[in-house]
Design an enzyme around this catalytic site. Structure first.
Site, PDB file in Angstrom:
ATOM      1  N   ASP A  81      -5.383  -1.591   4.865  1.00 45.24           N
ATOM      2  CA  ASP A  81      -6.829  -1.798   4.893  1.00 45.24           C
ATOM      3  C   ASP A  81      -7.221  -3.273   5.000  1.00 45.24           C
ATOM      4  OD1 ASP A  81      -9.554  -0.569   4.087  1.00 45.24           O
ATOM      5  OD2 ASP A  81      -9.317  -2.151   2.594  1.00 45.24           O
ATOM      6  N   GLU A 104      13.547  -1.811   4.529  1.00 43.73           N
ATOM      7  CA  GLU A 104      14.420  -1.290   3.466  1.00 43.73           C
ATOM      8  C   GLU A 104      14.637   0.221   3.632  1.00 43.73           C
ATOM      9  OE1 GLU A 104      12.431  -2.456  -0.187  1.00 43.73           O
ATOM     10  OE2 GLU A 104      12.104  -4.472   0.628  1.00 43.73           O
TER      11      GLU A 104
END
Ligand code: GLC
Length: 524
Positions: free
Chosen positions: A199, A253
């Protein structure tokens, strides 16, 4: 295992307050979304993005987060979310959630601590400054209207908020903030969430000296409006790309996670395509939504170049093509049904991911709110109230449109008897039918997802054309921007795969397109 992001062709945005209320409080909830998972699967969407459902006092309906790692009781609980994830994944639908990294709610424990005194270790997690001669530290204006600074009498300083005073800005220049937000991302990725819509990123870095924004002398309205300034210091600061890269690097990751930044380029700050390019390329697993259709520019040539410029800016990253979202008036209200139908047709034939805002697939329209219903703290006029485009999903023609059994939090549109899922499911000429067909085609024809896209010279100024190519196959798209019949001579003869209207035909190399008609043609 769901399909990889590289193979996702569509994303459906759900505003959770308005999709389906199951617990009978007039506000939508997570179990309501789970209940409708078969609808989403039958529609043919590959991924959903759910706007915030985290613990929140709801001054900005969830974009004011008080706990990043929990579900607000109005939407359910964490177990409900886990069930939603399982049900989505069982249907090969990916789940993207909203990350609000640049501000929290003023009720978030971090801010409560920060506010508690100048010496608190969390003080520097937010942006606190002394006043300037009894005034705000600088002239920055909030996107929600009014000054960006609120005075805290207890500690005698101002705090910064790029949106509502209840949404204090986090200070990303403090590395602890970056670490804490990255942990939030890991929390949800570990649970199985597939991606994040990020956002309002433009303010993640600010001018370190917090200098005044430049006055916009071309603006002649209220000097407290956002447009009164060129926002050259309150956003896009020197660490803008670095912080976005930090965020997106959490994806590395994991096997296959995606981020999409909410980003509106600012033409007063230079070339908008360069700005898009710079944001899309902060990281290979991040990208920015294409938002240019919100400009309502109904001009084939401009639309064509906007799309091409974005495709170019995206390069190897996945493009995400949007027609609107929960902050914009609905596309059908902006353009009218025939034109928005043509644009949706085009949007569903673009490469990468085609994004659909809930209800746009049936042609839902903005609602005229009364003063009583107006609840959006951002705007002071009913006309600008963003909730006009966030009203209950119209599932059927019943009193509350099949959204709830009690009075919903926002009024249902009075057109619910004509515009609803149940009715359009049975009508082959409906927008819903067309969207389903196009989503089906996106699965059947890899060229639509992966093929190149070039703009064509159609020889007719009203007709926009594109060539899509993959592995020796070629498709062409034509969209008529005029309300009258237009003729185009095709370079080769072709076969119509699908059109906005069932009667569009190619006669040899002559294509006649009805007003606002669109067509996909197989050229090989
Ligand atoms: C984004 C959201 C909007 C929200 C604002 C503040 O622009 O889309 O709904 O009000 O950020 O978080």
């Amino acid at each position: 295992m769901t399909k990889a992001w590289r193979d996702v062709g569509s994303l459906y945005q759900i505003y959770p307050r308005s999709f389906r209320d199951l617990n009978g409080d007039g506000v939508g909830d997570l179990n309501g979304i789970t209940l409708k998972m078969d609808y989403l699967s039958d529609l043919g969407v590959d991924a959903i993005w759910i706007s915030p459902f985290f613990t929140s006092p709801m001054t900005d309906f969830g974009y004011d987060v008080a706990d990043y790692q929990n579900v607000d009781p109005v939407f359910g609980g964490l177990d409900d979310f886990r069930m939603l994830l399982d049900e989505a994944h069982a249907r090969d639908i990916k789940v993207m959630i909203d990350l609000v990294p640049c501000h929290t709610s003023d009720q978030h424990p971090w801010f409560v601590e920060s506010r508690s005194g100048r010496g608190n270790p969390k003080r520097d997690w937010y942006v606190w400054r002394d006043g300037n001669d009894g005034h705000e530290p600088n002239n920055w204006i909030s996107l929600a209207g009014g000054k960006s600074w609120t005075f805290d009498a207890d500690s005698g300083q101002y705090y910064l908020h790029s949106f509502l005073p209840t949404q204090p800005d986090l200070n990303w220049d403090n590395p602890e903030v970056c670490l804490a937000i990255k942990d939030v991302v890991r929390f949800w990725f570990d649970m199985g969430v597939d991606g994040m819509r990020v956002d309002a990123i433009w303010g993640i870095s600010k001018d370190p000296e917090l200098r005044d924004d430049t006055v916009n002398y071309d603006f002649h309205g209220d000097s407290n409006s956002y447009g009164a300034y060129i926002h050259d210091h309150c956003k896009h600061g020197p660490h803008f790309q670095e912080y976005l890269h930090e965020l997106a690097s959490v994806c590395d990751e994991y096997d296959d996670k995606q981020m999409v930044f909410e980003f509106y380029p600012d033409e007063r700050l230079g070339d908008i395509w360069q700005q898009y390019h710079d944001v899309i390329h902060v990281h290979p697993k991040a990208t920015a939504f294409f938002m240019e259709h919100r400009q309502n520019d109904w001009h084939g040539e401009h639309t064509g170049w906007n799309i091409m410029n974005y495709v170019k800016a995206a390069g190897e990253n996945i493009p995400f093509f949007c027609l609107g979202n929960h902050d914009q008036p609905r596309v059908t209200s902006r353009l009218g049904l025939p034109r928005s139908r043509a644009l949706q047709f085009l949007n569903l034939l673009c490469p990468g991911v085609s994004v659909m805002y809930y209800g746009d697939e049936i042609g839902m329209e903005d609602v005229d709110l009364t003063q009583h219903d107006a609840q959006d703290g951002f705007h002071h006029s009913l006309q600008d109230d963003r909730n006009r485009a966030r009203t209950p999903m119209q599932w059927n023609s019943s009193r509350y449109a099949g959204f709830a059994n009690v009075l919903p939090w926002l009024p249902v549109h009075s057109n619910r008897k004509q515009v609803n899922v149940a009715k359009e499911t049975k009508d082959p000429s409906s927008l819903l039918w067309l969207c389903r067909k196009l989503l089906e085609l996106r699965h059947e024809l890899p060229i639509l997802r992966y093929g190149s896209m070039e703009k064509l010279d159609t020889g007719n100024g009203f007709v926009l054309g594109f060539r899509r190519q993959l592995d020796g196959r070629q498709l062409q798209i034509y969209i008529n921007f005029a309300d009258s019949v237009q003729t185009v001579w095709l370079p080769n003869s072709g076969r119509v795969i699908i059109g906005t209207n069932p009667d569009i035909r190619v006669d040899g190399d002559v294509l006649q397109l009805p007003g606002y008609g669109g067509v996909l043609i197989d050229i090989t």
